[in-house]
Design an enzyme around this catalytic site. Structure first.
Site, mmCIF file in Angstrom:
data_model
loop_
_atom_site.group_PDB
_atom_site.id
_atom_site.type_symbol
_atom_site.label_atom_id
_atom_site.label_comp_id
_atom_site.label_asym_id
_atom_site.label_seq_id
_atom_site.Cartn_x
_atom_site.Cartn_y
_atom_site.Cartn_z
ATOM 1 N N ARG A 1 -1.215 -11.403 -1.354
ATOM 2 C CA ARG A 1 -1.216 -9.931 -1.328
ATOM 3 C C ARG A 1 -0.572 -9.392 -2.605
ATOM 4 N NH1 ARG A 1 1.284 -7.281 3.929
ATOM 5 N NH2 ARG A 1 3.232 -7.886 2.945
ATOM 6 N N LYS B 1 0.842 -3.058 -1.746
ATOM 7 C CA LYS B 1 2.234 -2.600 -1.629
ATOM 8 C C LYS B 1 2.706 -2.015 -2.960
ATOM 9 C CE LYS B 1 5.425 -4.528 1.038
ATOM 10 N NZ LYS B 1 5.682 -3.715 2.245
ATOM 11 N N GLU C 1 -1.205 4.122 10.120
ATOM 12 C CA GLU C 1 -0.014 3.273 10.187
ATOM 13 C C GLU C 1 1.202 4.073 10.607
ATOM 14 O OE1 GLU C 1 0.878 0.584 7.143
ATOM 15 O OE2 GLU C 1 -0.910 1.055 6.002
#
Ligand code: PLP
Ligand code: COI
Length: 348
Positions: A84, A186, A222
């Site tokens: 990721r 992120k 989220e």
């Protein structure tokens, strides 16, 4: 090296406690990464024209090292964090850190700070890998150089009260991410815009905000820094990954675990109205683990789940996930990565 860090493990919260060592590596744009070094934990010098300071060219990861009941120190699926991190680097025009270098850095920092890892069942060592554009740049373009740093801190529960039900509020005003943006990685810049909505929600007594999709403002995306699940008639629902939701590693693990236990799991659009008619709801992430949701408020409507008791499926999944992470149960998915603690400390 001290035997232990003189910390009251039972008072740990999700906050920063300085540890002894960190890892730092550098890279020039267009060149391979130089092998990094371990250093005493401390301040870094940075150019005021750094891409990360001016244009937010940065990403981070969040991982945990646990002491298991068998006396091992284990990471949970670190290869997924490494991948990721690479996808995030590519999205923000930064040189991806090779997976082996990422894992090696994490192992070195955990081993060097092993006296800060809480005893089994009393917290974790939270690991924060970061990648920043640190070279000076004035035009909006990738920095000429990059810093990869890994530091750690011992942590307790992310939400106050540990495994107790949290009250959430759906944000009517703000969104976290839009299609084509950076919500699926992120990126550091994804987080500051959530601070004010989150602070306002906390003032009203809520633990966090739930974000809806930015197009129709109907679908759950989220919860602040955690993924969302709800359960209706024993069927588990979670929002499908559309590019605006962070593909959580805990989310993926829960899907695999629940399917393995024979539950039906659907990844699809989750309307807020559907979630507010569900039987159970919870959110999950590395920091949040599995946090049961006691209520969701939207405007003047409030849905209370099971009288704010933890739902049976939420409890079952929490117990199974944490049992695997602490080696109380067999690691049937080969998720655990044992950290060799005898790595020699090579200080610069
Ligand atoms: N969603 C957001 C926005 C996050 O920051 C996080 C934390 O990393 C998660 C979800 C959960 O992801 P993971 O389970 O990989 O920690
Ligand atoms: C994590 O769960 O590791 C996160 O990154 C959440 C964090 C923003 C506190």
């Amino acid at each position: 090296m001290p035997e232990n860090a003189n910390i009251d493990w039972d008072s740990l919260t999700f906050s920063m406690t300085k540890t002894d060592f960190m890892y730092v590596a550098e890279c020039q744009l267009g060149q391979p990464w130089q092998v990094g070094n371990m250093q005493p934990y401390g301040k870094l010098e940075i150019d005021p024209a750094a891409g990360v300071l001016n244009y937010g060219q940065g990403i981070f990861e969040g991982m945990k090292a646990h002491r298991s009941v068998e006396g091992n120190v284990v990471l949970f699926r670190p290869d997924e964090n490494a991948r990721r991190f690479q996808r995030g680097a590519a999205r923000l025009g930064m040189p991806p850190v090779p997976e082996s270098m990422f894992i090696d850095a994490v192992e070195q920092v955990v081993a060097a700070n092993s006296h800060f890892i809480p005893p089994s069942g009393r917290g974790a060592l939270y690991i924060r890998p970061v990648l920043w554009g640190t070279g000076p740049i004035m035009g909006v373009a990738p920095s000429p150089s990059y810093t990869f740093c890994v530091f750690v801190t011992p942590v307790g529960p992310y939400f106050k009260g540990g495994l107790s039900c949290i009250d959430l509020v759906i944000s009517d005003e703000y969104h976290r991410a839009a299609p084509g943006g950076s919500g699926g990685v992120k990126a550091i810049g994804n987080y500051a815009p959530g601070m004010m909505p989150s602070k306002n929600a906390k003032k009203r007594g809520f633990a966090e905000v739930i974000y809806l999709d930015a197009i129709n403002h109907e679908l759950i995306e989220e919860v602040g820094a955690a993924n969302f699940f709800c359960v209706k008639n024993k069927k588990i629902h979670t929002p499908e990954l559309t590019g605006t939701i962070l593909p959580g590693i805990t989310r993926d693990s829960i899907i695999q675990l629940a399917k393995h236990k024979g539950y039906e799991v659907v990844e699809e659009k989750v309307h807020a109205t559907f979630a507010m008619e569900a039987d159970e709801a919870f959110c999950c992430g590395t920091a949040a683990v599995i946090s049961p949701i006691g209520s969701i408020t939207q405007g003047d409507k409030e849905k209370v789940y099971l009288n704010r008791e933890i739902g049976p499926l939420t409890r079952e999944l929490y117990d199974s996930l944490t049992a695997i992470q602490s080696q109380k149960e067999e690691d049937v998915f080969s998720w655990l990565h044992k950290v060799p603690l005898e790595i020699p400390l090579n200080l610069v």
